[in-house]
Design a protein around this motif. Structure first.
Motif, PDB file in Angstrom:
ATOM      1  N   UNK A  24     -20.443 -78.134  17.344  1.00 12.99           N
ATOM      2  CA  UNK A  24     -19.155 -77.966  17.772  1.00 12.99           C
ATOM      3  C   UNK A  24     -18.598 -76.489  17.685  1.00 12.99           C
ATOM      4  N   UNK A  25     -18.944 -75.588  16.433  1.00 16.13           N
ATOM      5  CA  UNK A  25     -18.827 -74.387  16.480  1.00 16.13           C
ATOM      6  C   UNK A  25     -19.234 -73.561  17.541  1.00 16.13           C
ATOM      7  N   UNK A  26     -20.777 -73.699  17.884  1.00 17.33           N
ATOM      8  CA  UNK A  26     -21.294 -72.983  19.052  1.00 17.33           C
ATOM      9  C   UNK A  26     -20.561 -73.402  20.365  1.00 17.33           C
ATOM     10  N   UNK A  61      -9.940 -74.384  24.330  1.00 19.57           N
ATOM     11  CA  UNK A  61      -9.738 -75.800  24.278  1.00 19.57           C
ATOM     12  C   UNK A  61      -9.767 -76.472  25.743  1.00 19.57           C
ATOM     13  N   UNK A  62      -9.004 -75.693  26.663  1.00 23.49           N
ATOM     14  CA  UNK A  62      -9.129 -76.189  28.031  1.00 23.49           C
ATOM     15  C   UNK A  62     -10.384 -76.291  28.546  1.00 23.49           C
ATOM     16  N   UNK A  63     -11.321 -75.237  28.509  1.00 28.00           N
ATOM     17  CA  UNK A  63     -12.535 -75.355  29.019  1.00 28.00           C
ATOM     18  C   UNK A  63     -13.420 -76.376  28.418  1.00 28.00           C
ATOM     19  N   UNK A  64     -13.240 -76.695  27.073  1.00 33.46           N
ATOM     20  CA  UNK A  64     -14.018 -77.857  26.501  1.00 33.46           C
ATOM     21  C   UNK A  64     -13.642 -79.158  26.879  1.00 33.46           C
ATOM     22  N   UNK A  65     -12.155 -79.184  26.854  1.00 36.08           N
ATOM     23  CA  UNK A  65     -11.772 -80.598  27.748  1.00 36.08           C
ATOM     24  C   UNK A  65     -12.270 -80.587  28.795  1.00 36.08           C
ATOM     25  N   UNK A  66     -12.254 -79.844  29.853  1.00 36.40           N
ATOM     26  CA  UNK A  66     -12.646 -80.093  31.401  1.00 36.40           C
ATOM     27  C   UNK A  66     -13.985 -80.403  31.108  1.00 36.40           C
ATOM     28  N   UNK A  67     -15.025 -79.664  30.435  1.00 36.89           N
ATOM     29  CA  UNK A  67     -16.265 -79.828  30.522  1.00 36.89           C
ATOM     30  C   UNK A  67     -16.695 -81.134  29.899  1.00 36.89           C
ATOM     31  N   UNK A  68     -16.075 -81.696  28.850  1.00 38.02           N
ATOM     32  CA  UNK A  68     -16.223 -82.873  28.322  1.00 38.02           C
ATOM     33  C   UNK A  68     -15.924 -83.935  29.310  1.00 38.02           C
ATOM     34  N   UNK A  69     -14.740 -83.838  30.070  1.00 38.21           N
ATOM     35  CA  UNK A  69     -14.512 -84.873  31.114  1.00 38.21           C
ATOM     36  C   UNK A  69     -15.373 -84.918  32.444  1.00 38.21           C
ATOM     37  N   UNK A  70     -15.641 -83.854  32.766  1.00 37.63           N
ATOM     38  CA  UNK A  70     -16.445 -83.521  33.931  1.00 37.63           C
ATOM     39  C   UNK A  70     -17.985 -83.906  33.699  1.00 37.63           C
ATOM     40  N   UNK A  71     -18.617 -83.716  32.471  1.00 36.07           N
ATOM     41  CA  UNK A  71     -20.170 -84.002  32.433  1.00 36.07           C
ATOM     42  C   UNK A  71     -20.200 -84.886  31.063  1.00 36.07           C
ATOM     43  N   UNK A  72     -19.225 -85.434  30.328  1.00 31.41           N
ATOM     44  CA  UNK A  72     -19.473 -85.825  29.021  1.00 31.41           C
ATOM     45  C   UNK A  72     -20.369 -85.012  28.069  1.00 31.41           C
ATOM     46  N   UNK A  73     -20.027 -83.490  28.366  1.00 32.16           N
ATOM     47  CA  UNK A  73     -20.662 -82.546  27.323  1.00 32.16           C
ATOM     48  C   UNK A  73     -22.127 -82.703  27.927  1.00 32.16           C
ATOM     49  N   UNK A  81      -6.399 -83.126  29.603  1.00 33.47           N
ATOM     50  CA  UNK A  81      -5.559 -82.351  28.868  1.00 33.47           C
ATOM     51  C   UNK A  81      -5.361 -83.160  27.478  1.00 33.47           C
ATOM     52  N   UNK A  82      -5.539 -84.589  27.521  1.00 27.35           N
ATOM     53  CA  UNK A  82      -5.747 -85.297  26.283  1.00 27.35           C
ATOM     54  C   UNK A  82      -7.058 -84.842  25.383  1.00 27.35           C
ATOM     55  N   UNK A  83      -8.023 -84.410  26.018  1.00 25.64           N
ATOM     56  CA  UNK A  83      -9.527 -83.881  25.372  1.00 25.64           C
ATOM     57  C   UNK A  83      -9.048 -82.475  24.734  1.00 25.64           C
ATOM     58  N   UNK A  84      -8.176 -81.760  25.790  1.00 27.88           N
ATOM     59  CA  UNK A  84      -7.965 -80.364  25.468  1.00 27.88           C
ATOM     60  C   UNK A  84      -7.075 -80.402  24.184  1.00 27.88           C
ATOM     61  N   UNK A  85      -6.394 -81.092  24.085  1.00 26.29           N
ATOM     62  CA  UNK A  85      -5.417 -81.363  22.982  1.00 26.29           C
ATOM     63  C   UNK A  85      -6.142 -81.552  21.392  1.00 26.29           C
ATOM     64  N   UNK A  86      -7.065 -82.498  21.939  1.00 28.81           N
ATOM     65  CA  UNK A  86      -8.137 -82.858  20.661  1.00 28.81           C
ATOM     66  C   UNK A  86      -8.835 -81.602  20.216  1.00 28.81           C
ATOM     67  N   UNK A  87      -9.630 -80.706  21.308  1.00 31.20           N
ATOM     68  CA  UNK A  87     -10.358 -79.701  21.039  1.00 31.20           C
ATOM     69  C   UNK A  87      -9.194 -78.603  20.315  1.00 31.20           C
ATOM     70  N   UNK A 109      -6.705 -79.280  18.342  1.00 27.33           N
ATOM     71  CA  UNK A 109      -6.472 -79.791  17.061  1.00 27.33           C
ATOM     72  C   UNK A 109      -7.743 -79.117  16.176  1.00 27.33           C
ATOM     73  N   UNK A 110      -8.873 -79.450  16.787  1.00 27.15           N
ATOM     74  CA  UNK A 110      -9.955 -79.114  15.810  1.00 27.15           C
ATOM     75  C   UNK A 110     -10.211 -77.458  15.770  1.00 27.15           C
ATOM     76  N   UNK A 111      -9.999 -76.971  16.685  1.00 30.28           N
ATOM     77  CA  UNK A 111      -9.811 -75.451  16.615  1.00 30.28           C
ATOM     78  C   UNK A 111      -8.890 -74.877  15.400  1.00 30.28           C
ATOM     79  N   UNK A 112      -7.618 -75.612  15.501  1.00 33.51           N
ATOM     80  CA  UNK A 112      -6.831 -75.433  14.673  1.00 33.51           C
ATOM     81  C   UNK A 112      -7.204 -75.515  13.183  1.00 33.51           C
ATOM     82  N   UNK A 113      -7.999 -76.637  12.879  1.00 30.70           N
ATOM     83  CA  UNK A 113      -8.570 -76.856  11.836  1.00 30.70           C
ATOM     84  C   UNK A 113      -9.672 -76.084  10.962  1.00 30.70           C
TER      85      UNK A 113
END
Length: 220
Positions: free
Chosen positions: A21-23, A41-53, A206-212, A214-218
């Protein structure tokens, strides 16, 4: 754990992929910075929805690939004719077989509804080749040819697309507009975009973005 299981499938076999996840965050940060400040976080949220990572970089035109639900469906069957020449040019330059390089497809009741998007960021061939994203990635990285199935190139291209729709402002309304444009080609929720699932899509990104975020903030 589910995300970590997906990471190994971010690109075609043989290409380097993020392994933690860090990488993933570091890759998205690199891409976002080069695109003028798009949130990782926005890029990661988008990629997760686009291709399920990466678990759904393409389930058609993929004979011989580790994950392939519809090897019998060719790129000519799942993408519109005006995309064929761009796809053929892209695969030729990369030394890939156009008949076995995976592209996205949506099958409903056994009938092909849409398809043809490539790689983790799910760029259509014409968008990648003819709207300048391939060239823009090459200009930034200095690596030619750019490869939409390579995670590094895919993340950067996605970040550049979002920035072209003002996501680099990091204003939430602008980010939502950019995400809408990623699916529909316009930041406005038109009737056509809504019919294509635009509201569901942007809400999920945007839901996935908010989750990412949160992880980044943590501290990821």
């Amino acid at each position: 754990a589910e995300i970590m299981q997906r990471i190994a499938q971010l690109t075609l076999p043989g290409l380097d992929v993020p392994k933690t996840k860090k990488e993933l965050y570091e890759l998205a940060s690199w891409a976002g910075n080069l695109a003028g400040g798009v949130r990782p976080a926005l890029i990661l949220g988008l990629i997760e929805v686009e291709s399920a990572l990466g678990t759904n970089v393409g389930q058609c035109n993929c004979a011989g690939q580790p994950l392939c639900r519809h090897p019998e469906l060719t790129y000519q069957q799942v993408m519109s004719r005006n995309q064929w020449s761009a796809f053929e040019a892209i695969t030729k330059e990369l030394g890939l077989n156009p008949n076995t390089t995976p592209v996205s497809c949506y099958i409903d009741g056994g009938k092909v509804q849409m398809g043809g998007a490539m790689g983790p960021a799910q760029f259509m061939p014409n968008t990648w080749l003819n709207l300048g994203y391939k060239q823009a990635v090459e200009n930034i990285t200095g690596v030619r040819p750019a490869n939409p199935w390579r995670a590094r190139d895919a993340f950067l291209a996605a970040a550049l697309y979002l920035a072209n729709w003002n996501a680099q402002t990091q204003n939430r309304s602008s980010e939502i507009g950019a995400v809408t444009a990623y699916l529909c080609g316009t930041s406005t929720m038109t009737a056509t975009c809504r019919k294509a699932g635009g509201e569901w899509y942007r809400n999920l990104v945007m839901e996935k973005t908010d989750q990412w975020q949160k992880w980044i903030a943590e501290g990821i």
